[in-house]
Design a protein around this motif. Structure first.
Motif, PDB file in Angstrom:
ATOM      1  N   ILE A  78       0.824  -1.206   0.000  1.00 33.62           N
ATOM      2  CA  ILE A  78       0.000   0.000   0.000  1.00 33.62           C
ATOM      3  C   ILE A  78       0.860   1.258   0.000  1.00 33.62           C
ATOM      4  N   LYS A 106      -0.066   3.151  -3.174  1.00 28.25           N
ATOM      5  CA  LYS A 106      -1.024   4.231  -2.963  1.00 28.25           C
ATOM      6  C   LYS A 106      -0.382   5.490  -2.386  1.00 28.25           C
ATOM      7  N   TYR A 107       0.585   5.334  -1.482  1.00 25.84           N
ATOM      8  CA  TYR A 107       1.223   6.518  -0.913  1.00 25.84           C
ATOM      9  C   TYR A 107       2.217   7.119  -1.901  1.00 25.84           C
ATOM     10  N   TYR A 142       1.852  -0.803 -10.767  1.00 27.73           N
ATOM     11  CA  TYR A 142       1.840  -2.228 -10.424  1.00 27.73           C
ATOM     12  C   TYR A 142       3.059  -2.956 -10.983  1.00 27.73           C
ATOM     13  N   MET A 147      -2.732  -6.503  -3.820  1.00 25.55           N
ATOM     14  CA  MET A 147      -3.060  -5.104  -3.538  1.00 25.55           C
ATOM     15  C   MET A 147      -4.549  -4.972  -3.199  1.00 25.55           C
ATOM     16  N   HIS A 148      -5.395  -5.658  -3.967  1.00 23.17           N
ATOM     17  CA  HIS A 148      -6.827  -5.589  -3.695  1.00 23.17           C
ATOM     18  C   HIS A 148      -7.133  -6.080  -2.294  1.00 23.17           C
ATOM     19  N   MET A 189      -5.870  -3.574   0.304  1.00 26.52           N
ATOM     20  CA  MET A 189      -6.726  -2.384   0.385  1.00 26.52           C
ATOM     21  C   MET A 189      -8.030  -2.704   1.120  1.00 26.52           C
ATOM     22  N   GLN A 190      -8.548  -3.888   0.849  1.00 28.61           N
ATOM     23  CA  GLN A 190      -9.766  -4.337   1.526  1.00 28.61           C
ATOM     24  C   GLN A 190      -9.553  -4.345   3.047  1.00 28.61           C
ATOM     25  N   LEU A 212      -7.238  -2.793   4.725  1.00 27.57           N
ATOM     26  CA  LEU A 212      -6.999  -1.436   5.223  1.00 27.57           C
ATOM     27  C   LEU A 212      -8.321  -0.707   5.415  1.00 27.57           C
TER      28      LEU A 212
END
Lengths: 253, 262, 182
Positions: C134, C138-139, C144, C162-163, C166-167, C169
């Motif tokens: 993440i 994302k930061y 990818y 990643m999915h 994120m879920q 998180l």
């Protein structure tokens, strides 16, 4: 007809308010602000981590009506602030260039107190910097310089004109240097400040009310107009050199 | 397509990473399914929050340490003997600390007299060499720093080196000729005065006076060259006297100095 | 000099022009530092690791092979952070001092800080490998395929992980909110 007048009036107000907004920019990631201008430069501290030019202090544009809707074309840079100033980020530096049209007026800038500052005034104008506690560098080609309520380190140069430096405390981290061609150098610092002073006045005099313990060093020039001495047992090295004018080193009272 | 599949796609949907078919699928599904819409909203909120996180800025000593390390590696590359610089646990805190430690060690050796003279002398010589090396590294790492204060500091390190190598002398000469701040140029010139016995330095000082335009620098150079009784300075001084652009007070000064050397 | 790509600069550095390293340092040190900061929440340690990363780049410059430089330097940073976890387990990571450090409020920022400290909390609930994904994706906005290269994985695997990350998180982020509301 009445309607038309009203619309024009409304438009005028809108333009005026659009121009009258303060210009501010985040200084996130910026470690030093470098300012140069052909006008008098005033730098003041404020409590926010931003670069700020206030409309009340900076806005003046007598030709606003005539040039409305047109873009200024200039060889010297782009006015991207509406204040006749160009502001560019370059890595960790923020470069601020006052453009030529500002010649007759002051450029007033607010920065955080602990921001490193470098200021250059190109011609016939003054530099005022008050209340900063980080590195201050100034070059003034022709005009007065006043650095007040600062701690240093400073590196200052004056071509023609007096320079006054008022230290509230004396940062001991880096050597400092003040150089002038013509005009006086006037330095005030607290009575208990520790420093090692190297002064050179080839064509002027050096005056002080501090007790200066003179060091005889072989590397010091044979010329009698160079003095190296300790104040309060010595400390950060301050080189002061004035070609034609005098140097005054006073206790801050 | 069920809700589970849609949730997997929502992430990509937010980033516009979906092809047209899937995008339409997600959009259609979102219109009719409130639980997926909520999940979608939550993701948007989460991403927005992430985007609000600001970058942290490291302390300045990270850059200083990097510069010191780079200078050291350059030195190692040049002398092509690899100097062990790898920090143990904590990466080196500061050049100054190391230098201070070395100074302390020197004084310990001087005070303590349990070693025989010969080996003691050898140790001290070694430590002195270490100190010079540290000062060299410190100078080189700061001499081109954006901050004028740090450049002054670099010059002051260089000035303290008893026997500077040619690299140090060259950077001082370069600083004398060229720096945004006259203050730094004067400091470099002053440091060079200390090493004026060196032919390269002497020649550089003589050459500099020929082209120098700044009055403070001119006077400084004349002063240094007159002090070391360098006769080659005379033609440059006379040229300055003849130049109409030279201010009178400088001419007066030159006349005074000329008397000393002739 | 500034217009050279990372890879061109690296080529010069391998050739012995170590000064070019300064440009790479300028381009990457803040990113690498922030990566370490998000992973360790320890400023001094992040500084030390960042310093070590650049030391390794110089030291092992000869082993650099035409890859994308950014992937290479992130891989080095990631491995150093990993070494650090081996020594320090997660409970130690979140001792009181660091907690204060992490969630301290900076007066100069105007965002709704509650959200960010919640986000920090949620991020800390994740496993190191999820957090790492993440932070990078994302930061720091890495693509990818770059993350796949850095983590020595495939594009598909990174996407799936990643999915899931994120879920997780999101779940722990919103769970926290609901607690607050009660």
């Amino acid at each position: 007809m009445k309607n038309k007048i009203f619309t024009t009036f409304a438009l005028l107000i809108i333009t005026a308010t659009a121009f009258a907004q303060d210009y501010s920019m985040s200084l996130k990631g910026i470690t030093k602000v470098i300012i140069s201008s052909e006008t008098t430069i005033v730098v003041k501290p404020h409590d926010s981590i931003t670069f700020l030019m206030k409309a009340s202090e900076n806005y003046r544009n007598p030709n606003a009506e005539k040039s409305k809707g047109l873009k200024k074309i200039s060889g010297s840079g782009d006015d991207n602030t509406n204040y006749g100033v160009e502001v560019i980020k370059e890595g960790t530096l923020l470069i601020v260039k006052g453009l030529r049209e500002r010649r007759a007026s002051n450029l007033v800038i607010h920065l955080p107190k602990n921001m490193n500052i470098s200021v250059e005034s190109l011609a016939n104008n003054e530099i005022y910097i008050d209340g900063f506690s980080a590195e201050v560098e100034t070059i003034n080609h022709h005009g007065e310089t006043l650095l007040a309520n600062i701690n240093g380190p400073i590196v200052a140069e004056n071509g023609n004109g007096n320079i006054t430096v008022i230290f509230s405390t004396l940062n001991q981290l880096y050597p400092m240097s003040i150089v002038a061609d013509n005009g006086d150098i006037d330095i005030r610092m607290p009575q208990d400040a520790s420093a090692t002073i190297i002064s050179k006045t080839p064509r002027g005099e050096f005056y002080s009310d501090f007790d200066i313990e003179v060091i005889n060093e072989s590397s010091i020039q044979k010329n009698k107009r160079s003095v190296k001495g300790k104040i309060n047992k010595g400390g950060v090295e301050i080189s002061i050199q004035n070609l034609k004018g005098n140097i005054y080193l006073r206790q801050l009272k | 397509m069920n809700c589970k599949d849609i949730v997997n796609l929502i992430n990509d949907y937010k980033y516009n990473n979906l092809d047209y078919t899937n995008k339409t699928l997600v959009e259609e599904h979102l219109k009719s399914c409130s639980s997926c819409t909520q999940i979608h909203q939550e993701f948007i909120h989460l991403i927005d929050t992430i985007n609000q996180v600001q970058e942290e800025l490291p302390d300045k000593d990270l850059e200083l340490n990097f510069n010191a390390m780079l200078a050291k590696e350059k030195l190692a590359l040049k002398t092509s003997k690899s100097i062990a610089f790898k920090p143990k646990k904590k990466v080196l805190k500061s050049i100054l600390q190391v230098a201070a430690t070395i100074l302390l060690m020197i004084s310990c050796y001087v005070l303590g007299s349990y070693k025989d003279r010969a080996s003691k002398a050898k140790e001290i010589a070694f430590l002195k060499q270490e100190k010079t090396e540290m000062q060299t590294v410190a100078t080189l790492s700061l001499i081109d720093n954006e901050s004028a204060s740090k450049r002054l500091q670099a010059v002051s390190y260089a000035k303290d080196i008893a026997q500077p190598n040619n690299e140090i002398l060259s950077v001082l000469i370069a600083k004398m000729k060229n720096d945004k701040h006259t203050n730094v140029r004067l400091a470099a010139t002053n440091a060079l005065a200390k090493f004026a016995k060196n032919t390269m330095v002497r020649q550089a000082l003589i050459k500099a006076l020929k082209t120098e335009e700044n009055a403070n620098m001119q006077i400084e150079l004349i002063q240094i060259l007159v002090d070391i009784e360098e006769k080659q300075v005379i033609p440059s001084m006379e040229k300055l006297l003849q130049n109409k652009e030279t201010p009178n007070y400088i001419k007066d000064h030159i006349k005074l100095e000329l008397k000393q050397i002739i | 000099m500034k217009t050279l790509t990372d890879e061109e600069l690296m080529e010069l550095i391998v050739g012995g022009n170590l000064d070019m390293m300064r440009h790479l340092f300028q381009r990457y040190h803040i990113k690498i530092y922030n990566f370490c900061w998000q992973m360790t929440k320890d400023k001094d340690l992040s500084k030390d690791i960042t310093q070590e990363v650049f030391y390794k780049v110089i030291k092992h410059r000869k082993t650099y092979r035409q890859n994308k430089f950014s992937s290479w330097i992130y891989a080095i940073a990631r491995n150093l952070c990993k070494d650090h976890y081996k020594i320090l387990n997660k409970t130690e990571r979140l001792n009181d001092k660091n907690l204060k450090d992490t969630y301290s409020i900076n007066d100069n920022r105007s965002e709704p800080l509650g959200n960010i400290s919640q986000l920090n909390f949620a991020l800390d609930q994740l496993s190191n490998s999820d957090r790492e994904l993440i932070v990078m994706g994302k930061y720091q906005g890495l693509k990818y395929y770059e993350i796949a290269k850095i983590t020595d994985s495939t594009l598909g695997a990174v996407k799936t992980k990643m999915h899931r990350a994120m879920q997780k998180l999101k779940d722990s982020y919103f769970l926290k909110t609901k607690h607050h509301e009660l």
